[in-house]
Design a protein around this motif. Structure first.
Motif, mmCIF file in Angstrom:
data_model
loop_
_atom_site.group_PDB
_atom_site.id
_atom_site.type_symbol
_atom_site.label_atom_id
_atom_site.label_comp_id
_atom_site.label_asym_id
_atom_site.label_seq_id
_atom_site.Cartn_x
_atom_site.Cartn_y
_atom_site.Cartn_z
ATOM 1 N N LEU A 54 0.837 -1.188 0.000
ATOM 2 C CA LEU A 54 0.000 0.000 0.000
ATOM 3 C C LEU A 54 0.868 1.232 0.000
ATOM 4 O O LEU A 54 1.470 1.563 0.997
ATOM 5 N N SER A 55 0.958 1.921 -1.129
ATOM 6 C CA SER A 55 1.590 3.227 -1.171
ATOM 7 C C SER A 55 0.578 4.220 -0.640
ATOM 8 O O SER A 55 -0.606 4.123 -0.943
ATOM 9 N N LEU A 56 1.044 5.164 0.161
ATOM 10 C CA LEU A 56 0.146 6.109 0.799
ATOM 11 C C LEU A 56 -0.750 6.774 -0.235
ATOM 12 O O LEU A 56 -0.308 7.250 -1.261
ATOM 13 N N LEU A 57 -2.061 6.744 0.049
ATOM 14 C CA LEU A 57 -3.114 7.378 -0.737
ATOM 15 C C LEU A 57 -3.531 6.567 -1.959
ATOM 16 O O LEU A 57 -4.334 7.036 -2.758
ATOM 17 N N LEU A 58 -3.029 5.351 -2.140
ATOM 18 C CA LEU A 58 -3.418 4.576 -3.310
ATOM 19 C C LEU A 58 -4.497 3.570 -2.960
ATOM 20 O O LEU A 58 -4.794 3.300 -1.808
ATOM 21 N N CYS A 59 -5.095 2.970 -4.009
ATOM 22 C CA CYS A 59 -6.198 2.038 -3.855
ATOM 23 C C CYS A 59 -5.720 0.600 -3.969
ATOM 24 O O CYS A 59 -4.608 0.335 -4.369
ATOM 25 N N PHE A 60 -6.640 -0.346 -3.653
ATOM 26 C CA PHE A 60 -6.348 -1.759 -3.788
ATOM 27 C C PHE A 60 -7.254 -2.388 -4.834
ATOM 28 O O PHE A 60 -8.397 -2.022 -4.977
ATOM 29 N N ALA A 61 -6.762 -3.398 -5.504
ATOM 30 C CA ALA A 61 -7.546 -4.296 -6.346
ATOM 31 C C ALA A 61 -6.585 -5.040 -7.235
ATOM 32 O O ALA A 61 -5.398 -4.733 -7.278
ATOM 33 N N THR A 63 -6.458 19.767 -5.547
ATOM 34 C CA THR A 63 -5.875 18.423 -5.681
ATOM 35 C C THR A 63 -6.999 17.413 -5.897
ATOM 36 O O THR A 63 -7.920 17.316 -5.081
ATOM 37 N N LEU A 64 -6.901 16.656 -6.984
ATOM 38 C CA LEU A 64 -8.009 15.796 -7.393
ATOM 39 C C LEU A 64 -8.181 14.568 -6.517
ATOM 40 O O LEU A 64 -9.284 14.281 -6.047
ATOM 41 N N ASN A 65 -7.104 13.793 -6.288
ATOM 42 C CA ASN A 65 -7.293 12.515 -5.591
ATOM 43 C C ASN A 65 -7.832 12.725 -4.177
ATOM 44 O O ASN A 65 -8.731 12.009 -3.735
ATOM 45 N N GLY A 66 -7.293 13.719 -3.462
ATOM 46 C CA GLY A 66 -7.745 13.965 -2.103
ATOM 47 C C GLY A 66 -9.195 14.388 -2.046
ATOM 48 O O GLY A 66 -9.931 14.045 -1.110
ATOM 49 N N TYR A 67 -9.628 15.128 -3.057
ATOM 50 C CA TYR A 67 -11.019 15.554 -3.123
ATOM 51 C C TYR A 67 -11.948 14.355 -3.307
ATOM 52 O O TYR A 67 -12.990 14.256 -2.647
ATOM 53 N N ILE A 68 -11.583 13.441 -4.204
ATOM 54 C CA ILE A 68 -12.439 12.266 -4.433
ATOM 55 C C ILE A 68 -12.508 11.398 -3.184
ATOM 56 O O ILE A 68 -13.580 10.902 -2.815
#
Length: 326
Positions: free
Chosen positions: A7-14, A221-226
């Motif tokens: 898990l890299s910080l702020l990333l998703c899993f799948a 910042t896009l990712n943090g907003y989502i």
């Protein structure tokens, strides 16, 4: 491929998509060289479920990270090691996902330990204030200790909704309500909620939550907003939270997804995506963080599944086409 999903910080899993193609776009070339892979989601996102398929990772092990003596994650920043509310929240969500699939008491205990650690990080006004200063070069900003982030507030909502579902302990409702109230505090009053007026004056009624608050212009910042919108969804669509800010959170989720539609095109910098809109508000070169393109792809799919909006599906397909095999 690594044998263990990290898990890299702020990333998703799948389960990842392998990239084979080459491209003349230098951003795509770096993406391929680093073997980055975007994450397709095989489940619909629902409140209190396995958050973004976190359970598919074998262990919670972000890069540049360690544990304290109480089992709380800490992040390495150069020579410093600091607590980070987002890391704590993501650790809690990881163990919650594990608990849903395993039903093991140790996963439940690990989840609640981190949910409780998050409460201890929370100020009386509901804010998750970072206890260390932090410099973000491209924003030309050094944040003094005590800075706040909409993403931290939003991911806390995702944790507290799930913690209440597991325990029925009202402390999680109270903590979530406080987190929500601070999330909706305007930037002008020290909070994280702002608008799109720094992109266009006609959008001053469109809301936004900043991951990194900047002055005098927002950076969007896009990712943090989502991730923040996912927190609003978790809180707003949980009927248990109706009297604890839930009804307002539901409305803000709807308004928030409308806001991001207004400006999605502006993140597209020609065959890749920018991390934020500092190239517009701060008048500089686009800030591209190579690995975050895969996060943006995944987030567009999640937003499509949550809202049913083909607008998000269009951007999911467009952005993944930049790195798909040919």
């Amino acid at each position: 491929m690594r044998k263990i999903l990290i898990l890299s910080l702020l990333l998703c899993f799948a389960a990842p998509i392998k990239i084979y193609a080459l491209s003349n776009n230098h951003y795509v070339q770096q993406y391929i060289e680093k073997d980055y892979q975007y994450q397709p989601f095989i489940q619909d996102y629902k409140i209190n479920n396995d958050y973004l398929n976190f359970s598919t990772a074998k262990e919670f092990k972000p890069e540049k990270f360690t544990w304290d003596e109480n089992g709380i994650p800490m992040v390495k920043y150069g020579t410093r090691i600091e607590y980070n509310p987002v890391t704590t929240a993501q650790g809690a969500l990881f163990y919650h996902g594990k608990f849903l699939t395993s039903q093991r008491s140790e996963d439940r205990e690990a989840f609640l330990k981190l949910a409780d650690a998050l409460i201890k990080m929370q100020s009386k006004d509901g804010a998750f204030r970072y206890s260390f200063s932090h410099r973000i070069p491209h924003l030309k900003t050094r944040y003094p200790a005590g800075w706040v982030s909409g993403m931290a507030q939003g991911q806390a909502l995702s944790v507290f909704s799930r913690a209440y579902e597991v325990t029925k302990d009202i402390k999680y409702k109270l903590a979530g309500n406080a987190s929500f109230n601070f999330l909706t505090t305007p930037v002008s009053k020290g909070g994280t909620m702002t608008d799109l007026s720094h992109i266009s004056s006609k959008w001053k009624d469109q809301i936004w939550f900043e991951e990194y608050v900047t002055s005098p212009k927002n950076n969007y910042t896009l990712n943090g907003y989502i991730y923040t919108l996912l927190g609003l969804y978790d809180w707003g669509y949980n009927p248990e939270m109706a009297s604890y800010g839930g009804e307002k959170a539901k409305i803000l989720f709807q308004r928030g997804q409308d806001s991001v539609k207004k400006i999605l095109l502006k993140y597209d910098v020609g065959g890749y995506t920018a991390y934020d809109l500092s190239h517009l508000t701060l008048k500089q070169e686009p800030h591209v963080v190579i690995e975050y393109h895969r996060v943006h792809i995944s987030q567009m799919y999640v937003m499509y599944r949550l809202t049913g909006s083909k607008y998000f599906l269009e951007y999911y397909n467009r952005w993944k086409s930049y790195v798909d095999p040919v």
